[in-house]
Design a protein around this motif. Sequence first.
Motif, PDB file in Angstrom:
ATOM      1  N   VAL A 207       0.813  -1.377   0.006  1.00 23.27           N
ATOM      2  CA  VAL A 207       0.051   0.050  -0.037  1.00 23.27           C
ATOM      3  C   VAL A 207       0.840   1.067   0.013  1.00 23.27           C
ATOM      4  O   VAL A 207       0.362   2.238  -0.710  1.00 23.27           O
ATOM      5  N   ARG A 208       1.896   1.145   0.566  1.00 22.54           N
ATOM      6  CA  ARG A 208       2.650   2.426   0.841  1.00 22.54           C
ATOM      7  C   ARG A 208       3.426   2.495  -0.679  1.00 22.54           C
ATOM      8  O   ARG A 208       3.567   3.755  -1.135  1.00 22.54           O
ATOM      9  N   PHE A 209       3.891   1.513  -1.317  1.00 19.66           N
ATOM     10  CA  PHE A 209       4.464   1.526  -2.689  1.00 19.66           C
ATOM     11  C   PHE A 209       3.303   2.253  -3.507  1.00 19.66           C
ATOM     12  O   PHE A 209       3.656   3.207  -4.405  1.00 19.66           O
ATOM     13  N   VAL A 210       2.188   1.879  -3.451  1.00 19.52           N
ATOM     14  CA  VAL A 210       0.925   2.445  -4.451  1.00 19.52           C
ATOM     15  C   VAL A 210       0.597   3.879  -4.147  1.00 19.52           C
ATOM     16  O   VAL A 210       0.698   4.608  -4.979  1.00 19.52           O
ATOM     17  N   LEU A 211       0.879   4.207  -2.942  1.00 16.88           N
ATOM     18  CA  LEU A 211       0.498   5.603  -2.366  1.00 16.88           C
ATOM     19  C   LEU A 211       1.617   6.348  -2.965  1.00 16.88           C
ATOM     20  O   LEU A 211       1.410   7.708  -3.410  1.00 16.88           O
ATOM     21  N   ASN A 212       3.001   5.827  -3.111  1.00 17.70           N
ATOM     22  CA  ASN A 212       4.110   6.755  -3.349  1.00 17.70           C
ATOM     23  C   ASN A 212       4.246   6.875  -4.895  1.00 17.70           C
ATOM     24  O   ASN A 212       4.684   7.968  -5.527  1.00 17.70           O
ATOM     25  N   VAL A 213       3.582   5.839  -5.561  1.00 20.22           N
ATOM     26  CA  VAL A 213       3.866   5.823  -7.121  1.00 20.22           C
ATOM     27  C   VAL A 213       2.578   6.268  -7.567  1.00 20.22           C
ATOM     28  O   VAL A 213       2.672   7.203  -8.600  1.00 20.22           O
ATOM     29  N   VAL A 214       1.308   5.852  -7.455  1.00 18.94           N
ATOM     30  CA  VAL A 214       0.139   5.823  -8.216  1.00 18.94           C
ATOM     31  C   VAL A 214      -0.746   7.110  -7.525  1.00 18.94           C
ATOM     32  O   VAL A 214      -1.100   7.891  -8.469  1.00 18.94           O
ATOM     33  N   TYR A 215      -0.627   7.351  -6.586  1.00 23.07           N
ATOM     34  CA  TYR A 215      -1.204   8.440  -5.552  1.00 23.07           C
ATOM     35  C   TYR A 215      -0.566   9.640  -5.053  1.00 23.07           C
ATOM     36  O   TYR A 215      -1.120  10.285  -4.121  1.00 23.07           O
ATOM     37  N   LYS A 216       1.051   9.558  -5.566  1.00 28.18           N
ATOM     38  CA  LYS A 216       1.577  10.634  -4.894  1.00 28.18           C
ATOM     39  C   LYS A 216       0.996  12.011  -4.782  1.00 28.18           C
ATOM     40  O   LYS A 216       1.529  12.733  -3.951  1.00 28.18           O
TER      41      LYS A 216
END
Length: 223
Positions: A207-216
């Motif tokens: 989830v942290r990866f998705v937030l940093n990449v997709v929803y940054k």
Amino acid sequence: MSEEKERQAANEWKVGPVAFISLLVAILFFSGLFMKIDGMKWLSAFDFTTLGGTFGTMKEPAKNTFLGAGGVSAKAGFLFALSLVPTVMLALGCLEIFSHYGAIRAAHKLLTPFLKPLLGIPGLTGLALITDLQSTDAGAALSKELYDQKQITKKELVIMGAWQYSGAGLINNYFAIGSALFAALTAPVIIPLVLMFVLKFVGALFVRFVLNVVYKEDFRNEQ
């Protein structure tokens, strides 16, 4: 003025021996370690789940519901939610006591070097994560309080939610519900528990990866 603010901030997060003792007591209280100890049942009096209590046995499930036979819809949902209030209130009340003696400050100092690089969340979230291992409702309530007090950002709250949602109430549910399958296990009982605990971190990392990449962009303005 800036020096004065820096000095006040430093004092606010100052940690002494009492704070570490408070953190240790909080971890023992919320972790479930005191719940069932052979030969020392009296220790369960210092366990969060024991103090929260349990429901009685329903000998006739068709009749022994909140509304009797046929209770449905919003009324049943409201009454079930109402039954969770004492547990949440107990958790918040205990947290205020532990916080007064510095448990949050101690958790922040001890756990930040581990949680910040791994999940991107501060160490002060540690108590909420530990509480979630035993009570989903109390863990969620503590997380909300941290967010309401602006001690964590929305992004950190989402990552915490991902960690908590995966295997919520892990210890309680594993030993209360999963114990029915213990006889069929071909591996030691502790192995599935450790695996589920590790996968909680895997889910939060994803989830942290998705937030940093997709929803940054959604969190660009957060402090």
